[in-house]
Design a protein around this motif. Structure first.
Motif, short mmCIF file in Angstrom:
data_model
loop_
_atom_site.label_atom_id
_atom_site.label_comp_id
_atom_site.label_asym_id
_atom_site.label_seq_id
_atom_site.Cartn_x
_atom_site.Cartn_y
_atom_site.Cartn_z
N LEU A 173 -46.14 27.88 -102.83
CA LEU A 173 -47.62 27.48 -103.27
C LEU A 173 -47.93 27.50 -104.27
CD1 LEU A 173 -48.91 29.69 -100.23
CD2 LEU A 173 -48.86 27.96 -100.10
N LEU A 174 -47.42 28.03 -104.98
CA LEU A 174 -48.06 27.59 -106.44
C LEU A 174 -47.88 26.64 -106.37
CD1 LEU A 174 -50.00 28.53 -108.54
CD2 LEU A 174 -47.23 29.22 -109.74
N ALA A 175 -46.23 25.88 -106.56
CA ALA A 175 -45.89 23.97 -107.18
C ALA A 175 -47.06 23.30 -106.15
CB ALA A 175 -44.49 24.60 -106.55
N GLY A 176 -46.90 23.76 -104.61
CA GLY A 176 -47.63 22.55 -104.24
C GLY A 176 -49.16 22.50 -104.36
N ALA A 177 -49.32 23.77 -104.83
CA ALA A 177 -51.01 23.41 -105.71
C ALA A 177 -50.78 22.97 -107.19
CB ALA A 177 -51.36 25.13 -105.71
N GLY A 178 -50.12 22.90 -107.91
CA GLY A 178 -49.45 22.29 -108.94
C GLY A 178 -49.00 20.48 -108.52
N SER A 179 -48.92 20.34 -107.58
CA SER A 179 -48.76 19.06 -106.99
C SER A 179 -50.56 18.32 -106.95
CB SER A 179 -48.24 18.59 -106.09
OG SER A 179 -46.63 18.48 -106.39
N ALA A 180 -51.30 19.61 -106.29
CA ALA A 180 -52.41 19.25 -105.79
C ALA A 180 -53.02 18.80 -107.09
CB ALA A 180 -52.78 19.66 -104.92
N ALA A 181 -53.02 19.86 -108.28
CA ALA A 181 -53.84 19.38 -109.04
C ALA A 181 -53.25 18.28 -109.85
CB ALA A 181 -53.63 20.57 -110.44
N LEU A 182 -52.28 17.64 -110.27
CA LEU A 182 -51.84 16.16 -110.92
C LEU A 182 -52.57 15.33 -109.71
CD1 LEU A 182 -48.06 16.99 -111.19
CD2 LEU A 182 -49.36 17.14 -113.16
N LEU A 183 -52.32 15.24 -108.66
CA LEU A 183 -52.73 14.56 -107.09
C LEU A 183 -54.68 14.04 -107.96
CD1 LEU A 183 -52.40 12.33 -106.01
CD2 LEU A 183 -53.07 14.07 -103.66
N ILE A 184 -55.34 15.22 -108.44
CA ILE A 184 -56.39 15.75 -108.70
C ILE A 184 -56.83 14.93 -109.87
CG2 ILE A 184 -58.95 17.41 -108.86
CD1 ILE A 184 -57.41 18.75 -106.60
N ALA A 185 -55.82 15.34 -111.02
CA ALA A 185 -56.30 14.74 -112.42
C ALA A 185 -56.09 13.39 -112.20
CB ALA A 185 -55.77 15.19 -113.35
N ALA A 186 -55.20 12.20 -111.30
CA ALA A 186 -55.04 10.54 -111.04
C ALA A 186 -55.85 10.47 -110.94
CB ALA A 186 -53.89 10.79 -110.35
N LEU A 187 -56.79 10.64 -109.45
CA LEU A 187 -58.17 10.18 -108.97
C LEU A 187 -59.50 10.98 -110.00
CD1 LEU A 187 -57.19 11.55 -105.22
CD2 LEU A 187 -57.11 9.61 -106.18
N GLY A 188 -58.73 11.63 -110.47
CA GLY A 188 -60.23 11.79 -111.64
C GLY A 188 -59.83 10.29 -112.76
N PHE A 189 -58.64 10.66 -113.03
CA PHE A 189 -58.72 9.75 -114.17
C PHE A 189 -59.02 7.97 -113.31
CE2 PHE A 189 -56.17 12.14 -116.82
CZ PHE A 189 -56.57 12.11 -118.49
N GLN A 190 -59.15 8.04 -112.17
CA GLN A 190 -59.37 6.78 -111.27
C GLN A 190 -60.86 6.33 -111.25
OE1 GLN A 190 -56.60 6.02 -108.30
NE2 GLN A 190 -58.28 4.62 -107.18
N ALA A 191 -61.59 7.54 -111.19
CA ALA A 191 -62.15 8.45 -110.85
C ALA A 191 -63.60 8.08 -112.65
CB ALA A 191 -63.80 9.29 -110.42
N VAL A 192 -62.76 7.55 -113.11
CA VAL A 192 -63.55 7.65 -114.82
C VAL A 192 -63.18 6.57 -115.31
CG1 VAL A 192 -64.50 10.49 -114.63
CG2 VAL A 192 -62.13 9.34 -115.97
N GLY A 193 -63.00 5.45 -114.64
CA GLY A 193 -62.46 4.46 -114.72
C GLY A 193 -60.97 3.52 -114.76
N TYR A 194 -60.38 4.74 -115.57
CA TYR A 194 -58.98 4.16 -115.41
C TYR A 194 -58.19 3.61 -114.40
CZ TYR A 194 -59.34 6.16 -119.56
OH TYR A 194 -59.69 6.81 -121.14
#
Length: 157
Positions: free
Chosen positions: A8-29
């Motif tokens: 579950l922690l590994a899956g949460a890590g993937s979720a965190a990476l995906l959220i970070a990528a979407l966050g960068f996209q949301a701020v213009g990258y």
């Protein structure tokens, strides 16, 4: 930490990476094609973690999670190599558009109009000298190790 929690922690890590990528996209990258491709194995790893949570079965699912994280790592290493000009990336997102000498002006214009805006061989953001793709490779390697540990613990149980 038992194998289920580790999964579950590994899956949460993937979720965190995906959220970070979407966050960068949301701020213009804006992501390039290889950036988007790297997201799909993380989506798969999240799905695997949800299956672990739902079914409680870890043994085979952890191996699938490890494979997904390994694929994400491999794609990120490939993308990092493209950024560092160690090898060529896909021609449609690395700036090459074919042999200009043999193209008609109309073919050239068509290729330019259909070319993606974001190039795969240019780094948009760096932290400590590493691009997002390089960081994804590092974190994905760690997640693959976590999934592997979960699989090993499940086999011992």
């Amino acid at each position: 930490m038992d194998e289920r929690q580790l999964s579950l922690l590994a899956g949460a890590g993937s979720a965190a990476l995906l959220i970070a990528a979407l966050g960068f996209q949301a701020v213009g990258y804006a992501p390039c094609e290889l950036c988007i491709l790297q997201r799909w194995p993380h989506v798969a790893a999240i799905a695997v973690a949800l299956l672990v949570w739902w079914t409680g079965r870890v043994r085979a699912l952890a191996v699938l999670g490890m494979i997904a994280a390994g694929i994400a790592m491999g794609l990120a290493i490939y993308h990092t190599g493209v950024e560092w000009k160690l090898w060529a990336g896909p021609s449609h997102c690395s700036g090459t558009i074919g042999n200009l000498a043999t193209m008609s002006p109309q073919d050239l214009m068509t290729r330019l109009q259909n070319a993606p805006v974001v190039r795969c061989d240019e780094v948009a953001w760096r932290f400590l000298g590493l691009s997002m793709a390089a960081w994804n490779a590092i974190f994905s390697a760690g997640l693959a190790i976590m999934w592997g540990m979960a699989a090993k613990r499940a086999k011992q149980a």
